[in-house]
Write an enzyme that holds these catalytic residues in place. Structure first.
Site, PDB file in Angstrom:
ATOM      1  N   GLU A  21      20.648  74.478  28.540  1.00 32.58           N
ATOM      2  CA  GLU A  21      19.704  74.475  27.105  1.00 32.58           C
ATOM      3  C   GLU A  21      20.980  75.086  26.079  1.00 32.58           C
ATOM      4  OE1 GLU A  21      15.991  76.236  27.204  1.00 32.58           O
ATOM      5  OE2 GLU A  21      16.162  76.771  25.078  1.00 32.58           O
TER       6      GLU A  21
ATOM      7  N   LYS B 132       7.133  75.041  28.913  1.00 35.07           N
ATOM      8  CA  LYS B 132       7.860  76.405  29.154  1.00 35.07           C
ATOM      9  C   LYS B 132       6.903  77.447  28.900  1.00 35.07           C
ATOM     10  CE  LYS B 132      10.883  78.205  25.888  1.00 35.07           C
ATOM     11  NZ  LYS B 132      12.084  78.623  25.139  1.00 35.07           N
TER      12      LYS B 132
HETATM   13  O1  LIG Z   1      14.272  79.861  21.692  1.00 30.54           O
HETATM   14  C1  LIG Z   1      14.081  79.368  22.856  1.00 30.54           C
HETATM   15  O2  LIG Z   1      13.850  77.992  22.663  1.00 30.54           O
HETATM   16  C2  LIG Z   1      14.357  79.746  24.095  1.00 30.54           C
HETATM   17  O3  LIG Z   1      14.839  79.065  24.910  1.00 30.54           O
HETATM   18  C3  LIG Z   1      14.204  81.175  24.298  1.00 30.54           C
HETATM   19  C4  LIG Z   1      14.758  81.583  25.711  1.00 30.54           C
HETATM   20  O4  LIG Z   1      14.190  80.758  26.670  1.00 30.54           O
HETATM   21  C5  LIG Z   1      14.688  83.161  26.064  1.00 30.54           C
HETATM   22  O5  LIG Z   1      15.326  83.615  25.082  1.00 30.54           O
HETATM   23  C6  LIG Z   1      15.339  83.188  27.370  1.00 30.54           C
HETATM   24  O6  LIG Z   1      14.947  84.633  27.642  1.00 30.54           O
HETATM   25  P1  LIG Z   1      15.873  85.504  28.605  1.00 30.54           P
HETATM   26  O7  LIG Z   1      16.017  84.960  29.826  1.00 30.54           O
HETATM   27  O8  LIG Z   1      15.120  86.848  28.821  1.00 30.54           O
HETATM   28  O9  LIG Z   1      17.192  86.012  28.012  1.00 30.54           O
END
Ligand SMILES: O=C(O)C(=O)C[C@H](O)[C@H](O)COP(=O)(O)O
Length: 213
Positions: A43, A133
């Protein structure tokens, strides 16, 4: 490729790696390190400079492989359309946006919106999202998946935010169809340690295999 096929590839891959970097070059290096560690869903977020160019380059580089390239942090329909034109194979956002959903439906690209409540989950389902999500997943914890699956038994959930190698098993046990990880995979890149990124990707894939076999 058809939407169902793309969605299937993302779900089958088990782990979606979220890429944030302050330059296109670093993002490309990060993706190379992640894929070397066995993760197949990427992603690429719109917080990366020249995100469209990076997406286009990645799509070309991994064409014909099992690697799927999606766009993340897609906040508006213009970004969604640009990402799709660049070749993005799925679209992720931190919250649900109906205009983004419509663009994704129009071009038959999976839309994976962030939801945190039953109301948001219902709206995302109404607008055709087949993968949701749960974000930020560390606010709710894995039990939220079981709770949502009561009224929405067919919902496919991808937790994101605070997913680590140590809690991957808990998320799958609660019913996640795949997990999404940002810093848990990519944190070593901040110190230029790309081998550390590859090692983390390998650990995540091992945790996924152990949790689902
Ligand atoms: O802005 C979006 O669309 C995102 O995809 C946010 C991410 O999923 C998270 O920032 C991942 O978070 P961590 O795994 O804790 O680093």
């Amino acid at each position: 490729m058809q939407r169902a096929e793309l969605l299937n590839k993302v779900i089958k891959s088990g782990v979606v790696s979220v890429v944030r970097a302050d330059s296109a070059q670093k993002a490309l290096q990060m993706v190379e390190a992640i894929v070397a560690g066995g993760i197949k869903s990427i992603e690429l977020t719109y917080s990366v400079p020249k995100a469209n160019d990076v997406i286009a380059e990645l799509v070309e580089k991994y064409a014909g492989t099992d690697v799927v390239i999606g766009a993340g942090t897609v906040l508006d329909p213009t970004s969604a359309r640009l990402a799709i034109v660049a070749g993005a194979q799925f679209i992720v956002s931190p919250s649900f946006n109906k205009e983004v959903a419509k663009i994704c439906n129009l071009y038959q690209i999976p839309y994976v919106p962030g939801v945190l409540t039953p109301k948001e989950a219902q709206i995302a389902l109404e607008y055709g999202s087949e993968l949701i999500k749960l974000f930020p997943g560390d606010i709710t914890g894995p039990k939220m998946i079981k709770d949502l699956k009561g009224p929405f038994p067919y919902i496919n959930i991808l937790p994101s935010g605070g997913v680590t190698v140590d809690n991957v098993a808990d998320w799958f046990a609660a019913g996640a169809v795949a997990v999404s990880a940002g810093g848990g995979v990519t944190a070593p890149a901040a110190k230029g340690d790309y081998a550390g990124v590859t090692a983390n990707a390998q650990k995540f894939m091992a945790a996924f295999e152990a949790a689902t076999n």
